[in-house]
Motif scaffolding. Sequence first.
Motif, PDB file in Angstrom:
ATOM      1  N   ASP A 246       0.805  -1.226   0.000  1.00 13.20           N
ATOM      2  CA  ASP A 246       0.000   0.000   0.000  1.00 13.20           C
ATOM      3  C   ASP A 246       0.836   1.273   0.000  1.00 13.20           C
ATOM      4  O   ASP A 246       0.322   2.359   0.197  1.00 13.20           O
ATOM      5  CB  ASP A 246      -0.945   0.038   1.217  1.00 13.20           C
ATOM      6  CG  ASP A 246      -2.185  -0.798   0.946  1.00 13.20           C
ATOM      7  OD1 ASP A 246      -2.338  -1.223  -0.222  1.00 13.20           O
ATOM      8  OD2 ASP A 246      -2.965  -1.021   1.868  1.00 13.20           O
TER       9      ASP A 246
ATOM     10  N   VAL B 143      -5.721   3.979  -6.954  1.00  7.43           N
ATOM     11  CA  VAL B 143      -6.826   4.164  -6.014  1.00  7.43           C
ATOM     12  C   VAL B 143      -7.726   5.241  -6.601  1.00  7.43           C
ATOM     13  O   VAL B 143      -7.297   6.369  -6.817  1.00  7.43           O
ATOM     14  CB  VAL B 143      -6.304   4.617  -4.637  1.00  7.43           C
ATOM     15  CG1 VAL B 143      -7.456   4.746  -3.660  1.00  7.43           C
ATOM     16  CG2 VAL B 143      -5.282   3.628  -4.107  1.00  7.43           C
TER      17      VAL B 143
ATOM     18  N   GLY C 234     -11.952   5.305  -3.566  1.00  8.27           N
ATOM     19  CA  GLY C 234     -11.068   4.490  -2.740  1.00  8.27           C
ATOM     20  C   GLY C 234     -10.941   3.067  -3.245  1.00  8.27           C
ATOM     21  O   GLY C 234     -10.256   2.247  -2.638  1.00  8.27           O
ATOM     22  N   ASP C 235     -11.608   2.752  -4.369  1.00  7.66           N
ATOM     23  CA  ASP C 235     -11.460   1.407  -4.927  1.00  7.66           C
ATOM     24  C   ASP C 235     -10.106   1.283  -5.609  1.00  7.66           C
ATOM     25  O   ASP C 235      -9.590   2.249  -6.162  1.00  7.66           O
ATOM     26  CB  ASP C 235     -12.577   1.130  -5.946  1.00  7.66           C
ATOM     27  CG  ASP C 235     -13.939   1.012  -5.273  1.00  7.66           C
ATOM     28  OD1 ASP C 235     -13.957   0.709  -4.060  1.00  7.66           O
ATOM     29  OD2 ASP C 235     -14.960   1.242  -5.954  1.00  7.66           O
ATOM     30  N   GLN C 236      -9.582   0.068  -5.568  1.00 10.07           N
ATOM     31  CA  GLN C 236      -8.260  -0.140  -6.154  1.00 10.07           C
ATOM     32  C   GLN C 236      -8.378  -0.894  -7.469  1.00 10.07           C
ATOM     33  O   GLN C 236      -9.065  -1.894  -7.560  1.00 10.07           O
ATOM     34  CB  GLN C 236      -7.387  -0.917  -5.179  1.00 10.07           C
ATOM     35  CG  GLN C 236      -7.158  -0.138  -3.881  1.00 10.07           C
ATOM     36  CD  GLN C 236      -6.232  -0.866  -2.935  1.00 10.07           C
ATOM     37  OE1 GLN C 236      -6.238  -2.088  -2.882  1.00 10.07           O
ATOM     38  NE2 GLN C 236      -5.448  -0.121  -2.185  1.00 10.07           N
TER      39      GLN C 236
END
Lengths: 641, 127
Positions: free
Chosen positions: A326, A352, A356-358
Amino acid sequence: MAKCLVEKLQDCKSFCKNFPDPLLVLDKNGTVLNACEMVKNVFGIPAEQMIGKIFYKHSMYSKSSVLALKKLVKDSYDGKKVKPIDVEAKIGGKDAIIQCYSSLVLDNGESVLFMIFRDVTQMRQFDQTLMESEQRYRELFENMQSGAAVYEAVEKGKNFILTDFNKAAQQSDKIRRQDVIGQPITKVFPGIEKTGFLKALRRVWKTGRAEHFPPTIYEDRRLGKVWWEDYIYKLPTGEVVAAFANITDRIKASEDLKKSSEDIKGERDKIRKIVQSIADGVFVVDKDYKIILFNEAAALMSGYAVEEAINKPYNEVLEFVHENNDRKVVAFVKEVMETGRSLSSVNHTLLVDKNGDQIPVAYSAAPVSGSNGPSGAVVIFRNVTKEREVDKMKTEFVSIASHQLHTPLTGVKWFLQLLLRGKAGEIPENQRKYLEQVYASNERMIILVEDLLSVSRIESGDRFTFEKKPTDIIKIIDEVIEGSVDLIKEFNVTVVKQEEMPKQLILSADPDKIRQVFYNLISNAVKYSKPRGKVEVGYNTDKKNAITFYVKDYGYGIPKRQQHRISEKFFRADNVVAKITVGTGLGLYIVKSLVEAHGGEFWFVSTENIGTTVSFTIPRGIVKKRKRSKQTSRSANGKKK
Amino acid sequence: MAKKKVLVIEDDRIMLEAIRIELEDAGYDVILYEDGKNGLKAALEGAADLIILDLVLPQLHGFDVLAALKSAKEVKVRKIPVIILTNLTQEADREKGMKLGAIDYCVKATMDLQGLKNKVKDILSKK
């Protein structure tokens, strides 16, 4: 007679005395018969001192002045019509111009000349200045770059007559001054009414307010189609001046410019559209790392609208993180800008998005070259979710294949072990030999499968996660040498550790991977040594940031012409293929990959029939003290005895 | 002294047989199960001093068996040492196994039977 007149005049002394202008009464020789008091004001000489003397015989007059005055007296007495003359004189040390009026007065057949003087020095100077200034303005008018025409209103401003027309006007209007002066504007410029210029002239003439007459097309037979621009002023004389320029060339140039800038804009739009429609995310940053271009795909992936992203520092909009820890991946754009070299992402990068989704992404960044090194960078990134899925499938396949291939091999291995250890009864010596061959072949098969799987993992970017921890490299070397005794025995070589090797050397590394590296290098060195050969494992601390390890043999070496292929997959050098059948040609490829994944370097020196030294480094790094996990390491490829 | 019980959960009969021979010869009581579900059941009943656990198993995956054992009510069960013996060679699997509480993670193909026996011996002697 004259005497009589003089007497008469003397009687009129008071008249003379009080005459408002300087006055001399002269006889025909120019002798002063009488003088008024005012002469002193002009000449600085008292009147009585002048009487009886010829007035022009005085040092204050120049030679030409004397002649002119003499002539004036004579002409006056001769009854000629005389005009006032100007003469130069020096009065009180200063140059002066004196105007002289003469007037013959007849009295009973006798005549006397009255001459009145006026100091016109200042007036003449003023005249001169005025003339000069007029000349200057004339010159200016004549030689100004823009055309100038002076008009006089006629018929109460219904029409205008040209009263002057300068050189530039003649050139640009293709007409001579003499052909326009006195002509009405409507004749000189037959197309003028359509342009509204006449109305403007009229307005200025009426109001006295200057006007700018904007660029307008004028057309007639003489001039064709031309563009004009005028500034109209009213002169104190009541005339109206139009200062104008034929701006046809300028308009044409600006139209060309507009067209070419439209062309450029068109090109730019085209490129922009292309960039916008690229399916991969594209963004460009300037030298301050601010986003100056952001395409639709980038917007879609990041969740930020184009207008939200523009002008923001890119790392406020696009957050790239490393999949495993991360940690933000930010250095790449900086590196591109600083080095001017392009970069591609390593695997394991996630974007990201705004929510906030990766999203797994792959990127490449390239410098945008400016005159002084990079002026920005362009970054292209794409969603690699699908590739990751394929990778995952591949990894799963590898995992299953590994399991399925290993299972029967393990069965063979274990029952052979049981057989060889006499668990099923004693085995005759000749049968034992054969069974040992079967066992060795099976072992090679296991190694081959493991090597193939390692390669497959390296290539699929499988989680070659490195669990770096404080690792005693010397212990690993010892274990690998110990684990290779059978091989060492088989090839009849000696493996020694360099004498200077310390008893312990702790570095931050993944012990399994380092074990695999040493196992591959040592088993290679053993296999490619000549019988009774020696293999040396050593290290040095020559490099500042890393420890160098090497494995040296005195064996067959690698032919020079094939050395560049050493880390290719399945590469085996010609000179050993026939001699040593064992070997997959994968060992060095795996070593190189593992070393590089550790942040180390890999190289070798080899001479055919002299031997090979393969070296690699492990970065010194920071060794964090950590509780040793209970996990016992498996021998990577080797057998544990 | 009673024989120590080693519970082997392994679906490959050939391997199962090889392990049985090796461990019985070494003096252990070897209990064999060919699937995860029954293996777990036996283990929960406290039938073993040590468990050798394969991962790819019918009915219940080895990881599930391990997880169930390590979260069992009985402390005795939770404390049974489990050696994972598998041919899954991936790091992720190894990590997961150790994290779940296995005492060791062994790859069959690179493991000698004698080595396995020695491991069992070591662990049980420390118990």
